[in-house]
Design a protein around this motif. Sequence first.
Motif, mmCIF file in Angstrom:
data_model
loop_
_atom_site.group_PDB
_atom_site.id
_atom_site.type_symbol
_atom_site.label_atom_id
_atom_site.label_comp_id
_atom_site.label_asym_id
_atom_site.label_seq_id
_atom_site.Cartn_x
_atom_site.Cartn_y
_atom_site.Cartn_z
ATOM 1 N N SER A 35 -5.839 -0.783 5.585
ATOM 2 C CA SER A 35 -5.020 -0.441 4.426
ATOM 3 C C SER A 35 -4.002 0.644 4.785
ATOM 4 O O SER A 35 -3.110 0.936 4.008
ATOM 5 N N PHE A 36 -4.134 1.202 5.957
ATOM 6 C CA PHE A 36 -3.111 2.154 6.408
ATOM 7 C C PHE A 36 -2.167 1.506 7.418
ATOM 8 O O PHE A 36 -1.315 2.173 7.983
ATOM 9 N N VAL A 61 1.578 5.377 -3.724
ATOM 10 C CA VAL A 61 0.370 5.781 -4.429
ATOM 11 C C VAL A 61 -0.914 5.081 -3.954
ATOM 12 O O VAL A 61 -1.925 5.745 -3.760
ATOM 13 N N PRO A 62 -0.910 3.769 -3.746
ATOM 14 C CA PRO A 62 -2.178 3.162 -3.326
ATOM 15 C C PRO A 62 -2.743 3.811 -2.060
ATOM 16 O O PRO A 62 -3.913 4.207 -2.029
ATOM 17 N N ALA A 63 -1.911 3.974 -1.044
ATOM 18 C CA ALA A 63 -2.404 4.589 0.181
ATOM 19 C C ALA A 63 -2.883 6.007 -0.108
ATOM 20 O O ALA A 63 -3.897 6.456 0.434
ATOM 21 N N PHE A 96 -11.261 6.287 -6.924
ATOM 22 C CA PHE A 96 -9.992 6.307 -6.193
ATOM 23 C C PHE A 96 -9.736 4.962 -5.516
ATOM 24 O O PHE A 96 -8.627 4.420 -5.566
ATOM 25 N N MET A 122 0.825 -1.203 0.000
ATOM 26 C CA MET A 122 0.000 0.000 0.000
ATOM 27 C C MET A 122 0.861 1.254 0.000
ATOM 28 O O MET A 122 0.349 2.357 -0.155
ATOM 29 N N ASN A 125 1.395 -4.142 -7.678
ATOM 30 C CA ASN A 125 2.680 -4.178 -6.975
ATOM 31 C C ASN A 125 2.955 -5.575 -6.451
ATOM 32 O O ASN A 125 4.068 -6.087 -6.529
ATOM 33 N N LEU A 139 1.844 5.581 -13.615
ATOM 34 C CA LEU A 139 0.916 6.515 -12.978
ATOM 35 C C LEU A 139 0.714 7.775 -13.799
ATOM 36 O O LEU A 139 0.746 8.881 -13.283
ATOM 37 N N ILE A 189 -3.666 -0.866 -8.018
ATOM 38 C CA ILE A 189 -2.222 -0.617 -8.065
ATOM 39 C C ILE A 189 -1.510 -1.454 -7.003
ATOM 40 O O ILE A 189 -0.458 -2.048 -7.261
ATOM 41 N N ALA A 190 -2.119 -1.532 -5.821
ATOM 42 C CA ALA A 190 -1.515 -2.373 -4.784
ATOM 43 C C ALA A 190 -1.417 -3.808 -5.273
ATOM 44 O O ALA A 190 -0.399 -4.478 -5.089
ATOM 45 N N LEU A 244 -4.176 7.071 -2.846
ATOM 46 C CA LEU A 244 -5.471 7.022 -3.525
ATOM 47 C C LEU A 244 -6.593 6.691 -2.548
ATOM 48 O O LEU A 244 -7.697 7.249 -2.643
ATOM 49 N N LEU A 299 -8.843 2.170 -8.056
ATOM 50 C CA LEU A 299 -7.511 2.327 -8.628
ATOM 51 C C LEU A 299 -6.445 2.043 -7.575
ATOM 52 O O LEU A 299 -5.453 1.372 -7.845
ATOM 53 N N GLY A 300 -6.679 2.527 -6.358
ATOM 54 C CA GLY A 300 -5.720 2.300 -5.277
ATOM 55 C C GLY A 300 -5.463 0.824 -5.075
ATOM 56 O O GLY A 300 -4.314 0.364 -5.058
ATOM 57 N N PHE A 301 -6.538 0.062 -4.938
ATOM 58 C CA PHE A 301 -6.331 -1.359 -4.672
ATOM 59 C C PHE A 301 -5.793 -2.084 -5.898
ATOM 60 O O PHE A 301 -5.017 -3.026 -5.767
#
Lengths: 314, 192, 193, 203, 446, 347
Positions: free
Chosen positions: F114-115, B171-173, D181, B168, D192, D25, D188-189, B175, D184-186
């Motif tokens: 997630s944090f 960028v993911p965090a 958001f 995370m 990764n 990105l 990208i995670a 977003l 897209l966030g998840f």
Amino acid sequence: MTVLLNTVLILTGLGIFAAAIIYLVSQKFQVVEDERIGAVENVLPNTNCGGCGQPGCKAFAKAVVDAESLKELHCPVGGNAVMKQVAEILGIAAVERDPYIAVVRCSGSFEHRKKTSIYDGAESCKIAATLYSGDTGCAYGCLGMGDCVDVCDFEAMYMDEKTGLPVVIEDNCTACNACVKECPKNILELWPKGKKNKRIFVACLNEEKGSTARKECAVACSGCAKCFEACRYDAITINNSLAAIDPEKCTLCLECVETCDVRNIITANVPDEKIKHATDHRIRLEERARKKKEEEKLAAQAAQQQNGDATKQA
Amino acid sequence: MTMDYLVIIVSAIFINNIVLAKFLGICPFLGVSKNTSTALGMGAAVIFVMTIATIITYLVQHYLLVPFHIGYMQTITYILVIAFLVQVVEIIMKKVSPDLYQALGVYLPLITTNCAILGVAILVVQQDLNLIKSVVFAIANALGFTLAIILFSSLREQLDGADLPEYMKGVPAALITASILSMAFMGFAGLV
Amino acid sequence: MAKTKSSFVNLIVTLAVITFVGSLSLGFVFDWTKEPIAKAQMARQLKAIEAVVEGYDNNPVTEKYKVVTLDGKDSLEFFPATRNGKRIGTAVKTKSGLGYSGDIWLMVGFDKAGNIIRIQVLEHKETPGLGSKMTLPSFLNQYYGKNPGKVNLKVKKDGGAVDAITGATISSRAFSESVQMAYETFQSVKHDE
Amino acid sequence: MMSNTSHKENFIKGLVKENPVFVLLLGLCPTLGVTSSAFNGLGMGVATVFVLVMSNLVVSLIKNFIPDKVRIPAFIVIIASFVTMVQLLMEAYTPALHEQLGLFIPLIVVNCIVLGRAEAFASRNTVVSSLVDGLGMGVGFTLALTLLGAIRELLGSLSIFGFRLMEGDGMLVFILAPGAFISLGFLIALMNWLKDRSAGIKR
Amino acid sequence: MAMRLNKHKTFKTGGIHPHDNKLSAQVAITPLSLPKMVTIPIIQHIGAPAKIVVQRGDIVKTGQILATHEGFVSSNIHSSVSGRIGVIEEVMDSTGFKHTAVNIRVKGDDWEEAIDRTDTLVEEIKFSPKEIVSRIMEAGVVGMGGAAFPSHVKLSVPEGKHIDHLLINGVECEPYLTADHRVMLEKPKEIIVGIKILMKALGVQKAIIGIEDNKADAIEIFQQLLKNEKHIGVEALEVHYPQGGEKQLIQALLNREVPSGGLPADVGVIVHNVGTTYAVYEAVQKNKPLIERVVTVTGKSVKQPSNFLVRIGTPVIDLLIAAGGVPEDTGKIVSGGPMMGKAIADLDVPIAKGTSGILLIPKDEASRSEVYNCVHCGKCIEACPMGLEPYRLLIMSKKGNNKRAKEEHILDCIECGSCSFVCPSNRPILDYIRLGKTQLKKQKSV
Amino acid sequence: MSAGLLTVSPSPHIHTDLTVPQIMRGVIIAMIPALVFSVYNFGLGAVYVTLLAILFCVVIEYSIARYLLKRPASIYDGSAVITGMLLAFNVPTNLPWHIILIGSAVAIGIGKMSFGGLGNNPFNPALVGRVFLLLSFPVEMTSWPKAGATWSLDATTSATPLGILKDGLRAGDTVPELMNQMPSYADFFFGLQGGSLGEMSAFAILLGLIYMLYRKIITWHIPVSMLITIALMTGIFWLVDPTRFANPLFHLLTGGVMLGAVFMATDYVTSPFTHRGMIVFGVGIGVLTVVIRLFGSYPEGVSFAILIMNAFVPIINSYAKQPRYGSKSQRHKAYQEKLEKELTSTK
Ligand SMILES: Cc1cc2nc3c(=O)[nH]c(=O)nc-3n(C[C@H](O)[C@H](O)[C@H](O)COP(=O)(O)O)c2cc1C
Ligand SMILES: Cc1cc2nc3c(=O)[nH]c(=O)nc-3n(C[C@H](O)[C@H](O)[C@H](O)COP(=O)(O)O)c2cc1C
Ligand SMILES: Cc1cc2nc3c(=O)[nH]c(=O)nc-3n(C[C@H](O)[C@H](O)[C@H](O)COP(=O)(O)O)c2cc1C
Ligand SMILES: Cc1cc2nc3c(=O)[nH]c(=O)nc-3n(C[C@H](O)[C@H](O)[C@H](O)CO)c2cc1C
Ligand code: SF4
Ligand code: SF4
Ligand code: SF4
Ligand code: SF4
Ligand code: FES
């Protein structure tokens, strides 16, 4: 058709206008900057690790361009290959450096070094080192909480769970010096990688006298000087009951390795046979030397006797 | 009259926030928000460029495109004007005020390729605003961008000290943070 | 290959050439697509009108006219639908600014008596899944055949006869309101020809 | 620079390893803005591919004639010309889609991918490899947009490409800004993680 | 939540209220029998190590000088026993590191003649301020409140500074410790003379003894004795850790704030501990160097919590045996109080001039509990007596961002431990702050 | 040595008893009165929803920590239970189980884990879950069962007082007219009103507040500054036009104001560190709540207001600092002069 005409006229007009203004403005407000800085920066690894002693790759680039010389400046991560490129950009002579690698100068693993207390502070060698000299008897040894591993940007280190000591992964280490700076006990040291990656060093920093040292750690260097005697090249020195090898002088003859009764002279990338070979060689040499000495002695005695005889005769 | 402006401002900053609701200028929003000081610089640069660009494109629209019936050339003329403008400003700033250049200039090239600028210029035309309203609209949107990027960068700075899950990080965090921020801003719905 | 230098002439010439070629080709494309675009736009409008009044044989788009609303603040577009020259109905384009988000544009078809024939939602920005349900027949059917002059077209919450979309009273209210406005404007003028 | 890598690799890298959305990105505005359904994502992707390929082509053709000072304006004019063409063509032949994508079509001009590729790749490489690069990047972009659109459509309105899979309402948020958001966030995670896994790295 | 009607003074910023657990408060001071062997480190103070002036095999008397101070900020070291000097070697002292120390095998108890060993109170002060300072210096008196800063240095006020108050620190805010408390109860008159000596040396007109109100008996004794003294006051203070910190004491008593990076002298104050004051009395009036001190031996499982008068250099184990032996469940031994003391790793560590107590902590309380992430509760900020933001300092120090840490005034931290104490997430805050401070100081010295 | 190896660690060597699990347990205890009142009002539905939410939150946190993040399971600190409980407190008692599941997954999965879990999340997890649900399932989230001891699960629905107010005002009614349709203030205070599970009874929530203040779990700063701001702002509007704006008491007792002020705005992790910062934070929430309630299209704004202010917390933290010891001498001229005088007068 007028639309087409308008389109063409207006856009082209705008284009010409823009080009003219940009030209005028850039003429009037020109700022010169050495382009080579950018070029050098491009060939650098851009890891910003600081191993070169500069605050970052950009700073290094600036420094080399300013210095116009590579004598003082070297990027350990990029190594000679990158430095050659840098030299090309600057149009100056490249300076080759021997590649280095970090070595761990402690071999006091769990089994050799008994705990004398239980450390219960924050997980950090640096903090433990400000608190006391360590949770084992040895005040010089590794504290084993892996601060060095944490700072390595190249994943070139890990903590061996069995020994409690850090291990450097040869292929990953870039000799960036980060771990060396980090370790509060100065356990890590940059060492010439050596011809064909072969190298030897003493993995101990204990400066106590022999008996105390061995009480603290079963494999501590006791300063017995056997290796010192074995070395034919004056590469080994003993200071404060601690042996140290000078890599500049060491010829990798390997003859000292087996003299250490706790095998604390560590070899890397050297096959066992070679060491055995070297040891045999040393023993043969010693034998020969002894014989020679004996012969000399005998000869001397004989000579003396002869002399005696002669005087007697005389 | 003043009510109109208030509506424009509140709407642009909070309700239809250019980043959080309209998805414009996301790249710099994510790219330049790692710490608050650069975010501030970016915000200031956007305010500056967005205002000037809107004025100029407004003039282009009303004195070139409309009279000559070439409205379809909007995109190309606008972007040419904006790119030109940014480049000239950059060159001049570098020379005249190196300090300001240090603070703002480095963000200028980023702005050329920022959808927010062109987006706002086009929105102004679509909404048929007059010159003054266009300027207010542009500034309000730029402020909305600045607010979002500053909040966001301070949050990211805080996340820096947190131990995020490995995948995370970055960028993911960011977003996910943006998504919650944008949910929160939905509370302003219907304000105007 | 050496790059072209940034000399004055070079700058001007490059940019001029590029803009010239660009604009020229654009101009041609524009010319080429001008007609299809116009056609597409016309087709869209006609489609909307066709959906609310059927069976005309004129082109209501070319015959459209504007009528000022009762409060005088706005004016609506009227599209007269005639068959054999006889008025069979009118499509009124109306909007409401009271929606949940953004304007709602409707096309309302009235017969001569002012009964609603059909309604078409032209454009809206309501929330998908909520307000957007106003495009569904289940909601629109409530209006068909009704005469806003006789039936109270407000949502039930406001004392009318229309079942609001669940969770989207605001959109429903705006919808009804703009239909009402279309009707009132429609009634305010005579449509005899 | 790239001449020694094969065109196939060059193409593939845009799909996964250097996917413009998930890895580089870039072009995030349209990525977030138009992906409320899979179809919109696809449409936007295709439009971008066209612009990307054409502008890469032209830029690589004339790269040596453009002086540095007007590089950006010149590239932008080229790109903008193609964008306007797309705009006009879409308005003429796919009016519905044109309306759906709205503001984001002219914004292809400033889509960071397009200018980015022109600057970073086409202005330094041969015509063929620039073409391949543009195609790879474009397809990668399209894939990403379609995937994102599909996910949002699925979660948000329980359908894919307009086909309803289930009765009832989905989670509205996914059609709105926050859902974009989050998805897209998840994603990208996830990318990764996949990248590390395929490289055999365990963290 | 207790409401007190006559609220006593205390300091304003932060602070905490740990249980005070003064187990040995009612136990009179008893002299510990002479040890067989003492180990006297030649650095027991802040400043340069002293220079050894004896050799292995020498015979020394109690009170004889072993090492002389090197430079002004340093201190003399005297033999605390009589006997024969053994090896001079590096030993682990209570700091956790090895330092040079002199071993002495004890034989008899033969004192230097010049020392007045009687109990008679000598009230008359015959010496001039200069002489007082030099006698204190010769006697090797250092601060006994914790930092072991050479007392003569504090008494030599630099040019341009004006001192108007002498504060005597009888707060003893550390839980468990009672050494100062017992000294105040048993030697109040000597302390008062000591105060007068210090006042004379400094030339100040006003002295205040600050005592926390959990030592009501000590407050009462001083109030009695000082009834007719205009220049020396006693002030009861609300129990509040770390009231004993000199900056806090100054704020509590005088409402002055020592500026960041400054010294008490900057606001016209010198602070001395009561133990130090007693040592000053003995040094000046009795010519007795600092060779013994009161040490509290305490802990929940200790059989007889005690206050011993101990010769410097006595190994800790001797004290523990005298207090009833080492309890089975001992998990940690702390030299000093529980908030600021140092944990020691073995029992041969010698008592030093600065050792105020030996605290035995049972096993089940010896180790820290599970650490959670910072939950942003702000309790550390609330507790910090210096008004710092400890959680932030931790992060910065952990990340090696020492520059930012300095801007956030990490160097103001007095290492009181309040932040680590209150942190509900058990975060090692002070550990990292200390690291940050050390690294900053290292940077500065490089 | 009888003691075996000694432990060595830096000071301090003692620690307060109030650790994270203890604190979390305290908060849970403080929420029980509100739960009890809710059961009294809504019957078993309240218990069902609460238990379900807690269960989901804990299970999800456990699974994410163990199987996705491969970290030690963190559920024993009790914060997931609070999140579950507060999520339940913020939804109607007749919410279907799958929506509760989604809410819990969002609260824990997106809002918290997630944090990186406890302590790292910038936004209040329960509110993230709640707002997500509100935006995703507006219909289900805004149909509340009627209050008043209905013990069956499918009771008739009713609007909240705030909903009645907002709708009525839209339809053109005046406040006094609308007030007549509503329960009395006493009913508000003890919880006989429509609404979400835990927000019913101001009385029960105040009991919780008193308990948490007594245990020193929270300080007064956030709740008090927030409530006062709301009272003041609504008071002003009410005085200006009592037909369009309801009175402050109404605003304080209805909706989630009490619940938010006591349990949600006070969440350590997502609120500022210092007392000064807390007051800024509380005032901010108050202002935003009133703005949304009076002028926005949502009848209730507490959740949004708290989330928005959560975003401001890092900025607040870097400006609202505690006064530092020693800064007085730099800040106050007067202090410096006084000291100067004291020092010279004794010279
Ligand atoms: C994300 C979201 C989108 C909404 N969109 C609409 C909408 O498009 N139209 C509408 O009338 N109400 C919409 N609402 C609901 C309104 O805020 C309001 O709750 C509703 O209109 C109340 O009316 P009801 O009596 O029909 O429940 C939306 C709510 C949310 C949370
Ligand atoms: C490096 C250093 C220098 C000091 N210099 C002086 C000084 O010049 N004058 C003085 O009165 N006190 C001086 N002190 C003593 C301090 O003010 C303080 O009394 C001492 O450190 C013990 O305080 P503590 O136990 O509260 O830490 C100095 C202390 C240190 C550490
Ligand atoms: C956190 C903290 C707590 C302290 N507590 C006490 C105390 O309780 N009693 C005391 O005499 N000194 C205490 N000190 C030491 C004083 O600050 C100061 O150094 C001492 O009173 C100076 O006197 P001295 O030089 O005679 O030791 C403490 C220091 C700190 C930093
Ligand atoms: C006083 C207090 C209030 C809390 N309020 C909430 C809350 O509103 N929502 C929530 O999810 N967790 C709450 N928690 C639990 C925990 O702090 C929260 O889940 C963290 O945000 C998780 O990192 C609270 C905890 C405490 C001590
Ligand atoms: S092992 Fe040490 S020297 Fe080698 S790369 Fe890692 S940090 Fe640098
Ligand atoms: S080598 Fe040094 S830094 Fe690394 S674990 Fe050992 S003591 Fe720590
Ligand atoms: S140890 Fe330092 S930071 Fe912590 S409370 Fe004490 S003074 Fe403040
Ligand atoms: S006391 Fe601990 S948990 Fe609370 S803010 Fe400070 S470091 Fe964080
Ligand atoms: S696509 Fe990059 S800023 Fe919009």
